[in-house]
Design a protein around this motif. Sequence first.
Motif, PDB file in Angstrom:
ATOM      1  N   GLY A 105      36.485   0.864  -7.306  1.00  0.00           N
ATOM      2  CA  GLY A 105      35.339   1.161  -6.450  1.00  0.00           C
ATOM      3  C   GLY A 105      35.560   2.228  -5.399  1.00  0.00           C
ATOM      4  N   TYR A 106      36.770   2.724  -5.231  1.00  0.00           N
ATOM      5  CA  TYR A 106      37.031   3.760  -4.210  1.00  0.00           C
ATOM      6  C   TYR A 106      36.522   5.132  -4.689  1.00  0.00           C
ATOM      7  CZ  TYR A 106      40.121   0.693  -1.535  1.00  0.00           C
ATOM      8  OH  TYR A 106      40.632  -0.304  -0.778  1.00  0.00           O
ATOM      9  N   PRO A 107      35.854   5.869  -3.836  1.00  0.00           N
ATOM     10  CA  PRO A 107      35.491   7.248  -4.201  1.00  0.00           C
ATOM     11  C   PRO A 107      36.701   8.163  -3.985  1.00  0.00           C
ATOM     12  CG  PRO A 107      34.578   6.707  -2.058  1.00  0.00           C
ATOM     13  CD  PRO A 107      35.337   5.500  -2.502  1.00  0.00           C
ATOM     14  N   LEU A 108      36.928   9.091  -4.925  1.00  0.00           N
ATOM     15  CA  LEU A 108      38.094   9.981  -4.845  1.00  0.00           C
ATOM     16  C   LEU A 108      37.658  11.412  -5.159  1.00  0.00           C
ATOM     17  CD1 LEU A 108      41.290  10.266  -4.732  1.00  0.00           C
ATOM     18  CD2 LEU A 108      41.229   9.980  -7.203  1.00  0.00           C
ATOM     19  N   GLU A 109      38.138  12.312  -4.316  1.00  0.00           N
ATOM     20  CA  GLU A 109      37.902  13.740  -4.601  1.00  0.00           C
ATOM     21  C   GLU A 109      39.258  14.399  -4.824  1.00  0.00           C
ATOM     22  OE1 GLU A 109      35.575  16.207  -1.985  1.00  0.00           O
ATOM     23  OE2 GLU A 109      34.069  14.596  -1.813  1.00  0.00           O
ATOM     24  N   ILE A 110      39.365  15.215  -5.875  1.00  0.00           N
ATOM     25  CA  ILE A 110      40.660  15.874  -6.165  1.00  0.00           C
ATOM     26  C   ILE A 110      40.418  17.358  -6.366  1.00  0.00           C
ATOM     27  CG2 ILE A 110      42.766  15.716  -7.551  1.00  0.00           C
ATOM     28  CD1 ILE A 110      41.308  13.435  -9.100  1.00  0.00           C
ATOM     29  N   SER A 111      41.392  18.142  -5.901  1.00  0.00           N
ATOM     30  CA  SER A 111      41.430  19.550  -6.307  1.00  0.00           C
ATOM     31  C   SER A 111      42.893  19.976  -6.399  1.00  0.00           C
ATOM     32  CB  SER A 111      40.674  20.424  -5.318  1.00  0.00           C
ATOM     33  OG  SER A 111      41.369  20.468  -4.093  1.00  0.00           O
ATOM     34  N   CYS A 112      43.182  20.889  -7.339  1.00  0.00           N
ATOM     35  CA  CYS A 112      44.555  21.376  -7.522  1.00  0.00           C
ATOM     36  C   CYS A 112      44.532  22.895  -7.353  1.00  0.00           C
ATOM     37  CB  CYS A 112      45.069  21.009  -8.911  1.00  0.00           C
ATOM     38  SG  CYS A 112      44.881  19.273  -9.279  1.00  0.00           S
ATOM     39  N   PRO A 113      44.743  23.398  -6.157  1.00  0.00           N
ATOM     40  CA  PRO A 113      44.560  24.838  -5.920  1.00  0.00           C
ATOM     41  C   PRO A 113      45.767  25.711  -6.249  1.00  0.00           C
ATOM     42  CG  PRO A 113      44.881  23.691  -3.845  1.00  0.00           C
ATOM     43  CD  PRO A 113      44.958  22.651  -4.906  1.00  0.00           C
TER      44      PRO A 113
END
Lengths: 452, 255
Positions: free
Chosen positions: A303-311
Motif C-alpha cells: 500500500g505504500y506509494p513509491l516514486e523512482i528515478s535513475c538519473p
Amino acid sequence: MQTKFLNGHLHSDKVINEMVEKIIKQLSSTRLTIFLFVIVILLLILGGVIPQNYPSAYYHYNFGKFSIILEILGITHIFSSKMFLLVMTLFLLNLLACLYRRIPQKIRVHRQKKILTPSQVNQLRIKTHLPEESIEEVIKKFKDKGYKVVVQKGDAWFLRKGLSGWWGVEVVHLGLLLIFLAGIITATCSKSYFFQILPGEKKEIENNLFIKLVDFEIPLYPDGTPSQYISTIELLRGRHLVDKATIKVNSPLRFKGYWIYQSSYGIAPFSIKSARLKFYMEGVTEVVTVPFRKNVSLILKNGYPLEISCPVFIPDFEFDIQTQRVLTRSLEHNNPALLCKFSLSGRKIIRWLFLNFPQFSHSNEHFKVELLSYTPVYFSGIEVNRDPGDTLFIMGGILIFSGLLIILYFPFQRIWIVKTENGFVAGGISYRGERKLKKEFEEISGEKNEMV
Amino acid sequence: MKWCELLLEISLILSIALTFLPLVYRGNALKLLEILLSISLFSAIVARGFEVKRFPVVNLYESLIFLAWGLSLVTIIFSKNFLEIEHILLNLLIFIIIGVSTLLPPWEKAPHYLIPALKSYWLYFHVTTSFLSYSGFFAAAILGFLYLITERKERKKLFDKLSYQITSISFLLLSTGILTGAVWAHYAWGRYWSWDPKETWSLITWIIYAGYLHARITRGWGGKKSAIWLLAGFLATLFTFLGVNYLLPGLHSYL
C-alpha cells in the motif's frame, strides 16, 4: 650562322630522343619487371609477417634493438613507406613503358592487310596443304570456323579471327594501370569519417550534412550470437530530411558519392535502457523495471506509494576520497553502478546501487533495494566514406578479368592462303592458340600438320 | 551419422582405391571411379549446406572438402592429357585432404551460424574462385614436382605444358577471387584493400604466378626454372590458405 644553330638544335634533339628511347627501353625490360616482382614480393612478405602500424613500444618490446632499424626503414608501416612508394612508382613506370613500346606494334598488326607470297607462307611454322575441292568451299569452311576474309587478291587470301585476343594482354595491363590510379586517388582524395551514435543522436558528417540514428537493432541467432547489425538512419541537410535508409553489414547506403556503412557496435558507457530493481519492505518483495532517466510512480503491494528515478549510470564505478567525487575507471561495464532516487511516502532516499555488490545497498533494514540487472544501450559504429577512386577501381577490375578471359579463350589467329604449284597452301600465325590453329588446319585439310 | 560425413567416408574409400588400384589395374573403370569421387565430394558439400543451412564453404573443415572437390575436377577435366602417375598423385593428395578433414577436432566440424560480415552474395564468387584456384595451383605444383623427378624427355614436355595450362586458368581464378574479394571488402568494410595479412599473402601468391607467366611468355622460361617457380607458388598458396589464419592475426579470422 643560322644553319649552324639549326644543326646544333637538331643534333641536341636527336641526343635527347636517343636518351628517352634508351630510358624507355630500360624501363620496359622484362628483366626489370621480374626484378620488381621479386622486390615487391620481399616487401610484401615483410609487411605480411611483421604486424603493421602498431605503436613504437610494441616493436621495442618484441624486436629489442632491431626495432630502431625497422622503424627507420619503414618496415613498421611498410605499405605507406617511401620505399614501397618508390617501388610501386617504378612498377607503374615499367608498366607504362611496356605499353608505350608495345602499342605501336600492336596497332600495326591490327591494321595489317598484307597478302603473303608463297615463299613467305612456306616459312610459317604452322601450315597445311588444302584439299583439292574448290577454294571457295575451303574459304567457306574457314568462315564457318569464325574467320573473316580481310583481303583477297586473285588467288591469295588473308583471313583472321579473334582480334580481341590480340589486345587481351594490353587490356589486362590497362586494368592494372587503372587500379594503380584508383589507389593513388584513394590515397590522396578519399575522406573517411567514423561515428559512434546512440539511437536518437545526430552528428554532422560535413558541410551541413547530418546523420541521425533512428534505431539500432542487433537480432540474434537461436544460440545468442548476433545475426546482423541494423541501423535505421536519416540523412539531413540542415533540418531537411534528404534520405532515410536501413543499413546493415554488407549493405551500405549510397548517397551522392558518400558510402555509409554499418561498421561496428558497442555498449554505451553512460547510458542504459532500463534497470530491474528488487525491493524488500516489511516482508514484501517486489521487482520493478525502471526506464533510465524517467520517473516511475507506483503503489507497492503493502500500500505504500513509491516514486523512482535513475538519473545516472556509471560503467566502472570509483569513488575518489580526496575530491569526494564519483569517477569511472574505464568505459567498460566492469563495475556498473546506478544512482537511484526514491520518494517513499514523502521521504526522499538517494542510493548508489551496484550490480556486482548488492549488499552495499542494504544500509536500511526496513527498505532494501537491489539492482538485479539492466538492459544496456548499444551505440552503432557508422563509417562514412567518400572515395572518388572507386569507379576507376571497378573499371580496372573488369578490364583485368575480361582481359585474362580473352587471353585464355580467344586466341588471335591469322591465316594466309596462297596458290602454289602443288595446289593451295594455308599458313598461319597464332597468338596464344597454336594448338587450336593446328587442329583447325587438320580438320579442314584432313592431313596431319607439317611443322618446320 | 550425418549425410556429409557418410559421403566423406565414401569419398575417402574412393580416393584410396584410385591411389592404389592403378598399380594393378588399368582400365576405364578408373575414370568412372574418378567421376564418382567428384560427385560424392560435391554431394558432401551440398549435404553440408543443408545441414548448416548456409553456404557450406566458410571454415577449415568445409574448405578442405571444397579443395578436394576442386582437385577431383582437375583430374576429370585433364583426364585425357594426364598420365597415370598424375592421376595417382592427385588422388593421393585428395585422399590426404579428405583424411585431414575427417580427423579435424569436433569444434572445427561443428555447425555454426554465418557471422554478419560473411552475409553477402559476394561470398559465393569470392570463395569458389579462390579455392578453385588453390586446387589448380596444387595440381600444377604436382606437375612441376613430376617434371623435376622424371628423366624422360617427352614426359617432361607434357608436364611442362600441362602445368602451364592449369596455372593460366588458376591465375584467372585467383585474379577473380582477389578482385571479387576487393569489391566485397568495399561493400563490407568501406575499402577495397586494407593490407590485411590474407590480402597481402594473396597478392604475394598472385605476383609469384604473374612473374611465372611473364617469365614464360616474354623471356621463354620453361622447364626446370618454371617447375621450381611452381613449387614456390605452391608454398605461397598454402600459406595464403592456411598459414595466414593460423599464424597471423587479421580481418580474415574465418578461413
